[in-house]
Scaffold this motif. Structure first.
Motif, PDB file in Angstrom:
ATOM      1  N   ALA A  49       0.833  -1.205   0.000  1.00 37.53           N
ATOM      2  CA  ALA A  49       0.000   0.000   0.000  1.00 37.53           C
ATOM      3  C   ALA A  49       0.867   1.255   0.000  1.00 37.53           C
ATOM      4  O   ALA A  49       0.601   2.211  -0.738  1.00 37.53           O
ATOM      5  CB  ALA A  49      -0.931  -0.006   1.212  1.00 37.53           C
ATOM      6  N   THR A  50       1.919   1.246   0.804  1.00 33.60           N
ATOM      7  CA  THR A  50       2.841   2.381   0.865  1.00 33.60           C
ATOM      8  C   THR A  50       3.507   2.627  -0.476  1.00 33.60           C
ATOM      9  O   THR A  50       3.759   3.772  -0.865  1.00 33.60           O
ATOM     10  CB  THR A  50       3.919   2.136   1.950  1.00 33.60           C
ATOM     11  N   MET A  51       3.763   1.550  -1.212  1.00 30.69           N
ATOM     12  CA  MET A  51       4.440   1.652  -2.501  1.00 30.69           C
ATOM     13  C   MET A  51       3.459   1.853  -3.660  1.00 30.69           C
ATOM     14  O   MET A  51       3.826   1.769  -4.820  1.00 30.69           O
ATOM     15  CB  MET A  51       5.294   0.406  -2.743  1.00 30.69           C
ATOM     16  N   ASN A  52       2.193   2.136  -3.330  1.00 31.28           N
ATOM     17  CA  ASN A  52       1.152   2.442  -4.319  1.00 31.28           C
ATOM     18  C   ASN A  52       0.840   1.301  -5.280  1.00 31.28           C
ATOM     19  O   ASN A  52       0.473   1.540  -6.436  1.00 31.28           O
ATOM     20  CB  ASN A  52       1.502   3.710  -5.104  1.00 31.28           C
ATOM     21  N   VAL A  53       0.963   0.073  -4.802  1.00 35.92           N
ATOM     22  CA  VAL A  53       0.520  -1.075  -5.594  1.00 35.92           C
ATOM     23  C   VAL A  53      -0.998  -1.117  -5.476  1.00 35.92           C
ATOM     24  O   VAL A  53      -1.535  -1.001  -4.361  1.00 35.92           O
ATOM     25  CB  VAL A  53       1.161  -2.379  -5.074  1.00 35.92           C
ATOM     26  N   PRO A  54      -1.723  -1.245  -6.579  1.00 32.58           N
ATOM     27  CA  PRO A  54      -3.188  -1.273  -6.509  1.00 32.58           C
ATOM     28  C   PRO A  54      -3.689  -2.339  -5.535  1.00 32.58           C
ATOM     29  O   PRO A  54      -3.149  -3.458  -5.486  1.00 32.58           O
ATOM     30  CB  PRO A  54      -3.603  -1.602  -7.947  1.00 32.58           C
ATOM     31  N   ALA A  55      -4.695  -1.989  -4.751  1.00 36.27           N
ATOM     32  CA  ALA A  55      -5.211  -2.887  -3.714  1.00 36.27           C
ATOM     33  C   ALA A  55      -5.649  -4.228  -4.277  1.00 36.27           C
ATOM     34  O   ALA A  55      -5.386  -5.272  -3.672  1.00 36.27           O
ATOM     35  CB  ALA A  55      -6.370  -2.214  -2.978  1.00 36.27           C
ATOM     36  N   GLU A  56      -6.282  -4.230  -5.449  1.00 41.39           N
ATOM     37  CA  GLU A  56      -6.753  -5.503  -6.012  1.00 41.39           C
ATOM     38  C   GLU A  56      -5.591  -6.417  -6.387  1.00 41.39           C
ATOM     39  O   GLU A  56      -5.683  -7.636  -6.267  1.00 41.39           O
ATOM     40  CB  GLU A  56      -7.684  -5.296  -7.202  1.00 41.39           C
ATOM     41  N   VAL A  57      -4.471  -5.833  -6.780  1.00 38.28           N
ATOM     42  CA  VAL A  57      -3.282  -6.622  -7.097  1.00 38.28           C
ATOM     43  C   VAL A  57      -2.685  -7.172  -5.806  1.00 38.28           C
ATOM     44  O   VAL A  57      -2.347  -8.356  -5.714  1.00 38.28           O
ATOM     45  CB  VAL A  57      -2.244  -5.778  -7.873  1.00 38.28           C
ATOM     46  N   ALA A  58      -2.563  -6.337  -4.798  1.00 45.31           N
ATOM     47  CA  ALA A  58      -1.995  -6.766  -3.521  1.00 45.31           C
ATOM     48  C   ALA A  58      -2.803  -7.899  -2.910  1.00 45.31           C
ATOM     49  O   ALA A  58      -2.245  -8.896  -2.446  1.00 45.31           O
ATOM     50  CB  ALA A  58      -1.920  -5.581  -2.565  1.00 45.31           C
ATOM     51  N   VAL A  59      -4.108  -7.767  -2.907  1.00 40.27           N
ATOM     52  CA  VAL A  59      -4.964  -8.822  -2.346  1.00 40.27           C
ATOM     53  C   VAL A  59      -4.785 -10.105  -3.143  1.00 40.27           C
ATOM     54  O   VAL A  59      -4.632 -11.193  -2.570  1.00 40.27           O
ATOM     55  CB  VAL A  59      -6.442  -8.382  -2.331  1.00 40.27           C
ATOM     56  N   ARG A  60      -4.781 -10.000  -4.469  1.00 38.65           N
ATOM     57  CA  ARG A  60      -4.657 -11.193  -5.301  1.00 38.65           C
ATOM     58  C   ARG A  60      -3.368 -11.945  -5.005  1.00 38.65           C
ATOM     59  O   ARG A  60      -3.376 -13.154  -4.837  1.00 38.65           O
ATOM     60  CB  ARG A  60      -4.727 -10.837  -6.784  1.00 38.65           C
ATOM     61  N   VAL A  61      -2.264 -11.256  -4.932  1.00 37.77           N
ATOM     62  CA  VAL A  61      -0.987 -11.950  -4.772  1.00 37.77           C
ATOM     63  C   VAL A  61      -0.716 -12.407  -3.349  1.00 37.77           C
ATOM     64  O   VAL A  61      -0.050 -13.417  -3.137  1.00 37.77           O
ATOM     65  CB  VAL A  61       0.197 -11.117  -5.297  1.00 37.77           C
ATOM     66  N   LEU A  62      -1.228 -11.680  -2.361  1.00 38.18           N
ATOM     67  CA  LEU A  62      -0.975 -12.063  -0.979  1.00 38.18           C
ATOM     68  C   LEU A  62      -1.968 -13.096  -0.454  1.00 38.18           C
ATOM     69  O   LEU A  62      -1.589 -14.010   0.273  1.00 38.18           O
ATOM     70  CB  LEU A  62      -0.989 -10.831  -0.068  1.00 38.18           C
ATOM     71  N   VAL A  63      -3.219 -12.966  -0.825  1.00 37.18           N
ATOM     72  CA  VAL A  63      -4.247 -13.862  -0.295  1.00 37.18           C
ATOM     73  C   VAL A  63      -4.450 -15.084  -1.184  1.00 37.18           C
ATOM     74  O   VAL A  63      -4.772 -16.164  -0.708  1.00 37.18           O
ATOM     75  CB  VAL A  63      -5.576 -13.096  -0.108  1.00 37.18           C
ATOM     76  N   TYR A  64      -4.231 -14.925  -2.474  1.00 34.25           N
ATOM     77  CA  TYR A  64      -4.426 -16.015  -3.434  1.00 34.25           C
ATOM     78  C   TYR A  64      -3.131 -16.243  -4.219  1.00 34.25           C
ATOM     79  O   TYR A  64      -3.048 -15.907  -5.395  1.00 34.25           O
ATOM     80  CB  TYR A  64      -5.564 -15.687  -4.404  1.00 34.25           C
TER      81      TYR A  64
END
Length: 71
Positions: A49-64
């Motif tokens: 989030a701090t590095m401005n990665v889109p939330a949907e991308v972050a959730v996809r890669v971390l949770v799935y």
């Protein structure tokens, strides 16, 4: 488009992934995923989030993680 940059046939468009073009985001994602075992999921998410990665991308890669793209 397919991985070679060519247009894919219409019947294959749902299963074809676009070639990665954002190398910076790829590197940030790799750093965050590598840090999960030591820092935890919350800290990895905060980093993205701090590095401005889109939330949907972050959730996809971390949770799935099975939904991550291959390099």
């Amino acid at each position: 488009m397919n991985d070679t940059g060519e247009l894919a046939p219409a019947s294959d468009t749902t299963s074809v992934r676009r070639q990665r073009t954002d190398i910076r985001t790829r590197d940030l994602i790799n750093q965050a995923v590598a840090s999960v075992p030591t820092l935890g999921l919350q800290r990895a998410a905060e980093f993205l989030a701090t590095m401005n990665v889109p939330a949907e991308v972050a959730v996809r890669v971390l949770v799935y993680p099975n939904r991550r793209r291959a390099n």
